[in-house]
Design a protein around this motif. Structure first.
Motif, PDB file in Angstrom:
ATOM      1  N   SER A 162      -0.234  -7.458  -9.386  1.00  0.00           N
ATOM      2  CA  SER A 162      -0.986  -6.944  -8.245  1.00  0.00           C
ATOM      3  C   SER A 162      -2.333  -7.646  -8.152  1.00  0.00           C
ATOM      4  N   GLU A 163      -2.971  -7.458  -7.016  1.00  0.00           N
ATOM      5  CA  GLU A 163      -4.321  -8.006  -6.823  1.00  0.00           C
ATOM      6  C   GLU A 163      -5.318  -7.343  -7.747  1.00  0.00           C
ATOM      7  N   ALA A 164      -5.144  -6.050  -8.031  1.00  0.00           N
ATOM      8  CA  ALA A 164      -6.086  -5.344  -8.904  1.00  0.00           C
ATOM      9  C   ALA A 164      -6.089  -5.938 -10.304  1.00  0.00           C
ATOM     10  N   GLY A 165      -4.893  -6.242 -10.835  1.00  0.00           N
ATOM     11  CA  GLY A 165      -4.837  -6.859 -12.159  1.00  0.00           C
ATOM     12  C   GLY A 165      -5.459  -8.230 -12.168  1.00  0.00           C
ATOM     13  N   LEU A 166      -5.221  -9.012 -11.126  1.00  0.00           N
ATOM     14  CA  LEU A 166      -5.833 -10.340 -11.043  1.00  0.00           C
ATOM     15  C   LEU A 166      -7.347 -10.237 -10.994  1.00  0.00           C
ATOM     16  N   SER A 167      -7.860  -9.288 -10.241  1.00  0.00           N
ATOM     17  CA  SER A 167      -9.313  -9.133 -10.121  1.00  0.00           C
ATOM     18  C   SER A 167      -9.945  -8.759 -11.456  1.00  0.00           C
ATOM     19  N   GLU A 168      -9.264  -7.894 -12.222  1.00  0.00           N
ATOM     20  CA  GLU A 168      -9.789  -7.535 -13.543  1.00  0.00           C
ATOM     21  C   GLU A 168      -9.822  -8.741 -14.465  1.00  0.00           C
ATOM     22  N   ALA A 169      -8.806  -9.583 -14.400  1.00  0.00           N
ATOM     23  CA  ALA A 169      -8.797 -10.795 -15.212  1.00  0.00           C
ATOM     24  C   ALA A 169      -9.932 -11.730 -14.814  1.00  0.00           C
ATOM     25  N   ALA A 182      -2.763 -24.943  -4.675  1.00  0.00           N
ATOM     26  CA  ALA A 182      -2.003 -23.689  -4.671  1.00  0.00           C
ATOM     27  C   ALA A 182      -0.694 -23.850  -5.421  1.00  0.00           C
ATOM     28  N   PRO A 183      -0.313 -22.881  -6.259  1.00  0.00           N
ATOM     29  CA  PRO A 183       1.023 -22.875  -6.850  1.00  0.00           C
ATOM     30  C   PRO A 183       2.063 -22.533  -5.802  1.00  0.00           C
ATOM     31  N   SER A 184       3.276 -23.008  -6.010  1.00  0.00           N
ATOM     32  CA  SER A 184       4.315 -22.833  -4.997  1.00  0.00           C
ATOM     33  C   SER A 184       4.763 -21.392  -4.845  1.00  0.00           C
ATOM     34  N   SER A 185       4.504 -20.549  -5.851  1.00  0.00           N
ATOM     35  CA  SER A 185       5.026 -19.185  -5.821  1.00  0.00           C
ATOM     36  C   SER A 185       4.080 -18.194  -5.166  1.00  0.00           C
ATOM     37  N   ALA A 186       2.889 -18.624  -4.739  1.00  0.00           N
ATOM     38  CA  ALA A 186       1.894 -17.667  -4.245  1.00  0.00           C
ATOM     39  C   ALA A 186       2.344 -16.999  -2.952  1.00  0.00           C
ATOM     40  N   LEU A 187       2.660 -17.795  -1.932  1.00  0.00           N
ATOM     41  CA  LEU A 187       3.034 -17.216  -0.651  1.00  0.00           C
ATOM     42  C   LEU A 187       4.377 -16.506  -0.717  1.00  0.00           C
ATOM     43  N   ALA A 188       5.210 -16.854  -1.722  1.00  0.00           N
ATOM     44  CA  ALA A 188       6.502 -16.200  -1.845  1.00  0.00           C
ATOM     45  C   ALA A 188       6.374 -14.764  -2.326  1.00  0.00           C
ATOM     46  N   GLY A 189       5.269 -14.420  -2.968  1.00  0.00           N
ATOM     47  CA  GLY A 189       5.100 -13.032  -3.380  1.00  0.00           C
ATOM     48  C   GLY A 189       4.361 -12.831  -4.680  1.00  0.00           C
ATOM     49  N   ARG A 190       3.865 -13.870  -5.325  1.00  0.00           N
ATOM     50  CA  ARG A 190       3.184 -13.729  -6.603  1.00  0.00           C
ATOM     51  C   ARG A 190       1.667 -13.761  -6.400  1.00  0.00           C
ATOM     52  N   PHE A 191       0.963 -13.001  -7.238  1.00  0.00           N
ATOM     53  CA  PHE A 191      -0.488 -13.106  -7.326  1.00  0.00           C
ATOM     54  C   PHE A 191      -0.799 -14.015  -8.512  1.00  0.00           C
ATOM     55  N   VAL A 192      -1.435 -15.142  -8.241  1.00  0.00           N
ATOM     56  CA  VAL A 192      -1.620 -16.185  -9.246  1.00  0.00           C
ATOM     57  C   VAL A 192      -3.097 -16.505  -9.384  1.00  0.00           C
ATOM     58  N   LEU A 193      -3.554 -16.594 -10.632  1.00  0.00           N
ATOM     59  CA  LEU A 193      -4.913 -17.016 -10.957  1.00  0.00           C
ATOM     60  C   LEU A 193      -4.831 -18.392 -11.587  1.00  0.00           C
ATOM     61  N   THR A 194      -5.471 -19.375 -10.984  1.00  0.00           N
ATOM     62  CA  THR A 194      -5.502 -20.721 -11.544  1.00  0.00           C
ATOM     63  C   THR A 194      -6.821 -20.931 -12.270  1.00  0.00           C
ATOM     64  N   ALA A 253       0.814  -1.211   0.000  1.00  0.00           N
ATOM     65  CA  ALA A 253       0.000   0.000   0.000  1.00  0.00           C
ATOM     66  C   ALA A 253       0.849   1.264   0.000  1.00  0.00           C
ATOM     67  N   ARG A 254       2.062   1.218   0.580  1.00  0.00           N
ATOM     68  CA  ARG A 254       2.864   2.419   0.760  1.00  0.00           C
ATOM     69  C   ARG A 254       3.973   2.576  -0.273  1.00  0.00           C
ATOM     70  N   ASN A 255       4.624   1.481  -0.658  1.00  0.00           N
ATOM     71  CA  ASN A 255       5.785   1.545  -1.546  1.00  0.00           C
ATOM     72  C   ASN A 255       5.385   1.107  -2.946  1.00  0.00           C
ATOM     73  N   SER A 256       5.584   1.957  -3.914  1.00  0.00           N
ATOM     74  CA  SER A 256       5.119   1.689  -5.270  1.00  0.00           C
ATOM     75  C   SER A 256       5.818   0.488  -5.901  1.00  0.00           C
ATOM     76  N   GLY A 257       7.067   0.222  -5.530  1.00  0.00           N
ATOM     77  CA  GLY A 257       7.792  -0.904  -6.125  1.00  0.00           C
ATOM     78  C   GLY A 257       7.871  -2.109  -5.227  1.00  0.00           C
ATOM     79  N   ALA A 258       6.960  -2.227  -4.287  1.00  0.00           N
ATOM     80  CA  ALA A 258       7.059  -3.314  -3.302  1.00  0.00           C
ATOM     81  C   ALA A 258       6.901  -4.682  -3.935  1.00  0.00           C
ATOM     82  N   ALA A 259       6.129  -4.804  -5.029  1.00  0.00           N
ATOM     83  CA  ALA A 259       5.887  -6.118  -5.628  1.00  0.00           C
ATOM     84  C   ALA A 259       6.756  -6.375  -6.843  1.00  0.00           C
ATOM     85  N   SER A 260       7.631  -5.422  -7.217  1.00  0.00           N
ATOM     86  CA  SER A 260       8.359  -5.560  -8.474  1.00  0.00           C
ATOM     87  C   SER A 260       9.376  -6.682  -8.448  1.00  0.00           C
TER      88      SER A 260
END
Length: 609
Positions: A444-451, A557-569, A417-424
Motif C-alpha cells: 500500500s501507499e501507507a507502507g511505502l510512505s513509512e519506509a 519507473a519500474p515496469s510493475s508500477a502502473l500495473a498495480g504495485r507500489f514501488v520505492l526506488t 479505499a472501499r475494498n480491503s483486498g483490492a491490492a492483494s
C-alpha cells in the motif's frame, strides 16, 4: 476524510443503500476489465453500429450544403452547446468537490462534452466564436489530461505482449499520447493539480458560453425575462445529466461493467435529474405566470403564441418530453431501474432541444416559398439533428475503441479505499534493479510512505522516488515533492489570451472609429468574449506546463508500477551506500508500517498477511 480524498467506507454507503463499487473489484480486475474493453478485437455489432453512424454522418455533411443556413441552425447549435456545457460542468464540479462516485460517469461526461462542443461548430451559432472556441478547448484539455495515466497503462499492457505489441501503431500512439507518464509521485501530484485547474477553467468556459447564449437569445426572441439565463444554465446541466445517465445505462448493458457503474450511480443520477427538472419547471412556469398576470399586451401575445400558436409544438415538447418525465423519479423503483433511467435520460436530453427551437422560429420557410423549399425547411432541421446524433454516436464508438469508457485510475483509487483486498492480487512482475538502483515493493501507499520516512532520517540518505498505480499524496509529501506551480502557467496563459483578444478588438475599433467602433470596444460587448479568451489561453498554458512537468518528473519507473504495485526506488549516493544495511533497515520495520514485500524481486524477511 482519508488520505485519498475519499470519505470513510460506510458513511456514504448508508445514504443510498447500494455500494459505489462492486465488492469483488480489485486493482488487477479493474485494469483487466477496462483495458480489455479497448484492446480486445471489435465485435461484429460494434462494426455495424459504426457503419450506420458513419452513413448518418455523411448525410449530415450533405445537408450542411443543401439546407438554408437559418433552417440548419434552428436550435441545433444551442442544443449541442447546452449538452456540452452541462456535461462539462457536471464532470468539473464533481472533480473539484472530490466526489468519490464520479469515476463511474466522469469519462462519459467528459467525452460527451468534447463531442457536443465539436458538433456545435457544424451549425450556425448565435454565440461569439471565441466563446465556442473556449468551450471546445476546455473540453478537449480536461478530457486529454484525465486520460494520460490510462494511456500509459494501455501502452504497458501492449508491451507485455512482446516487442510486436509495443511497436505496433496503437502502441506507438499510446506511448506518444501519454506524454511520458510513468506513475511517479511527482507526476501524480502534477497530474492531479492540472486536472483540477482544467476543471475550473472548463466551468468558467461553460458559464461564459451559456451567458453569451442567453444574451443572443434575448436579442433574437421575445424572451427578456431575468430568469432566462438561469433557465438556460439549469437546462444545460439537466440535459448533460440526462445524456450521461443514458450513456451510463448503455455502457453497463453493452460492456457488462455493473461492478464499476453500479446501481448507486443510477440512483444518484436519477436524483440529480429530478432536482434539476424541478428547477427548470419552476423557471418556465414562473416566466409564464409572470407574463400572464403582470405582463403587458405584447408579453401576453407572445405567451399565447408560445403556448397556443406557432411555438406550441416546441413548447409542449419541452414540457411533455423534456421536463415532466423527470418527475417520475420521485418513485424510487423507477429511479433505480436502469431501463427507465436510460429512457427518461435520453428523453430529457432530446426534449430540452425544443426550447432552442422556440428561439429559432426564423428557420420556418415563408408561406410564399416553393413547396420543395418549404418542405426542406420544415423537415430539414429534424433530419440534420438526427444525422448529428449519428455523428455523436460514431464519435463515441470510435473513441471507446481507443480509450477506456471509465477512468481506470479513479476506479482503482476508489477500490483501494472501499475494498480491503483490492491490492492483494495486484498484477505485474517484481521490479528488477536498473543501473545500480534498488526497488522495494509495498502492499500500500501507507507502507511505502513509512519506509520513505525511515530512510530520510539517515545521515546520508539515498535518493528516493516512489511509483504507484494511483495518486500518492502521502508518499509525495514524505518525499517532499512540492509539485509545479501550474497555477502560474494557467494565469499567464489566461492573461495572454485576454490581452491578445483585446488587442485584436482594439485594432478593429481603431479602423472603424465611429458609433459602431465605440460599440465594439464597450465593456458589455467585450466582457464575455474576454472571459472566454482568458479561459482558452489558460487551458493552453496549463496543458503545455503539464506536458513539460511530466517529462521532468518521469524518473526511472519500474515496469510493475502502473500495473498495480507500489514501488520505492533507491538510487545509491556517491559514497557510503550499503545495500545490505539498507535491506536490514527496511526488514526491521513493522509489518504493514514500512516493511516491503520484496526488494529487487527477493521476498523480504518476516511473515506476510
Amino acid at each position: 476524510m482519508s488520505a485519498t480524498g475519499l470519505s470513510p467506507a460506510g458513511e456514504a454507503d448508508s445514504l443510498y443503500g447500494a455500494p459505489v463499487i462492486g465488492a469483488d473489484e480489485t486493482v488487477a480486475s479493474i485494469g483487466a476489465a477496462l483495458a480489455g474493453v479497448v484492446l480486445t478485437p471489435a465485435r461484429r455489432e460494434w462494426r455495424l453500429a459504426a457503419a450506420g453512424a458513419l452513413a448518418l454522418a455523411a448525410t449530415c455533411a450533405a445537408l450542411r450544403f443543401v439546407l438554408p443556413v437559418p433552417a440548419l441552425g434552428a436550435g441545433g447549435a444551442g442544443w449541442w452547446i447546452g449538452l456540452a456545457s452541462g456535461c462539462l460542468m457536471i464532470c468539473g464540479l464533481l472533480l473539484l468537490a472530490g466526489v468519490e462516485w464520479r469515476c463511474g460517469i466522469g469519462r462519459l461526461a467528459q467525452t460527451a462534452a468534447l463531442f457536443g462542443a465539436s458538433l456545435a461548430t457544424l451549425f450556425p451559432a448565435s454565440v461569439h466564436p471565441m466563446s465556442l472556441a473556449a468551450l471546445l478547448a476546455a473540453s478537449a484539455g480536461l478530457w486529454g489530461a484525465a486520460l494520460l495515466p490510462d494511456l500509459a497503462l494501455l501502452c504497458d499492457r501492449l508491451a507485455e505482449g512482446g516487442p510486436a505489441g509495443a511497436s505496433s501503431r496503437r502502441g506507438r500512439f499510446y506511448r506518444l499520447a501519454a506524454c511520458g507518464f510513468r506513475g511517479s509521485a511527482g507526476q501524480w501530484r502534477v497530474w492531479d493539480g492540472a486536472c483540477r485547474g482544467l476543471a475550473l477553467l472548463g466551468i468558467l468556459a461553460a458559464v461564459a458560453v451559456l451567458t453569451d447564449l442567453a444574451v443572443a437569445t434575448a436579442l433574437r426572441s421575445d424572451r427578456h425575462d431575468t430568469l432566462l439565463p438561469v433557465a438556460l444554465l439549469v437546462e444545460a446541466v439537466l440535459s448533460g445529466a440526462g445524456l450521461t445517465a443514458a450513456l451510463a445505462v448503455a455502457l453497463r448493458r453493452v460492456q457488462g461493467l455493473d461492478g464499476l457503474v453500479t446501481g448507486r450511480h443510477l440512483d444518484i443520477l436519477g436524483r440529480l435529474i429530478l432536482a434539476l427538472g424541478l428547477a427548470a419547471l419552476y423557471c418556465h412556469v414562473t416566466e409564464c405566470v409572470a407574463a400572464f398576470l403582470y405582463g403587458g399586451a405584447a408579453e401576453r401575445t407572445h405567451l399565447a403564441r408560445r403556448v397556443l400558436g406557432d411555438g406550441a409544438p416546441a413548447f409542449w415538447m419541452l414540457m411533455l418530453v423534456g421536463l415532466l418525465p423527470s418527475q417520475l423519479f420521485w418513485i424510487g423503483t423507477v429511479r433505480r431501474k436502469a431501463t427507465a433511467l436510460g429512457l427518461i435520460g435520453a428523453l430529457v436530453a432530446i426534449g430540452l432541444g425544443a426550447d432552442h427551437g422556440l428561439i429559432a422560429r426564423s428557420a420556418v420557410a415563408p408561406a410564399d416559398a416553393a413547396f420543395s423549399q418549404a418542405l426542406l425547411a420544415a423537415f430539414g432541421p429534424a433530419a440534420a439533428a438526427l444525422c448529428a446524433i449519428g455523428v455523436f454516436a460514431l464519435g463515441l464508438f470510435l473513441v471507446f475503441r481507443l480509450v477506456p469508457p471509465v477512468s481506470i485510475v479513479e476506479t482503482r483509487q476508489l477500490a483501494l479505499a472501499r475494498n480491503s483486498g483490492a491490492a492483494s492480487d495486484a498484477a505485474g512482475s517484481e521490479p528488477k534493479p536498473q543501473g545500480g538502483r534498488l526497488a522495494a515493493t509495498f502492499r500500500s501507499e501507507a507502507g511505502l510512505s513509512e519506509a520513505v520516512r525511515s530512510l530520510t532520517v539517515l545521515d546520508r540518505p539515498p535518493r528516493l522516488d516512489a511509483f504507484g498505480p494511483v495518486p500518492m499524496p502521502e508518499a509525495a509529501e514524505a518525499l517532499h515533492r512540492v509539485g509545479w506551480r501550474l497555477r502560474w502557467a494557467a494565469l499567464g496563459g489566461a492573461g495572454l489570451g485576454a490581452a491578445a483578444y483585446l488587442a485584436v478588438r482594439a485594432a478593429e475599433g481603431v479602423r472603424a472609429f465611429d458609433g459602431a467602433g465605440a460599440a465594439v470596444l464597450s465593456w458589455a460587448v467585450l466582457a464575455v468574449p474576454v472571459l472566454s479568451a482568458a479561459t482558452a489561453g489558460g487551458t493552453l498554458g496549463l496543458v503545455v506546463a503539464l506536458c513539460y512537468a511530466l517529462r521532468r518528473e518521469a524518473g526511472a519507473a519500474p515496469s510493475s508500477a502502473l500495473a498495480g504495485r507500489f514501488v520505492l526506488t533507491v538510487v545509491p549516493s556517491a559514497d557510503g551506500f550499503n545495500p545490505a544495511a539498507l535491506l536490514r533497515r527496511l526488514n526491521g520495520l513493522p509489518e504493514g508500517a514500512g516493511r516491503p514485500l520484496a526488494v529487487d524481486g527477493i521476498a523480504a524477511a518476516g511473515p506476510r498477511r
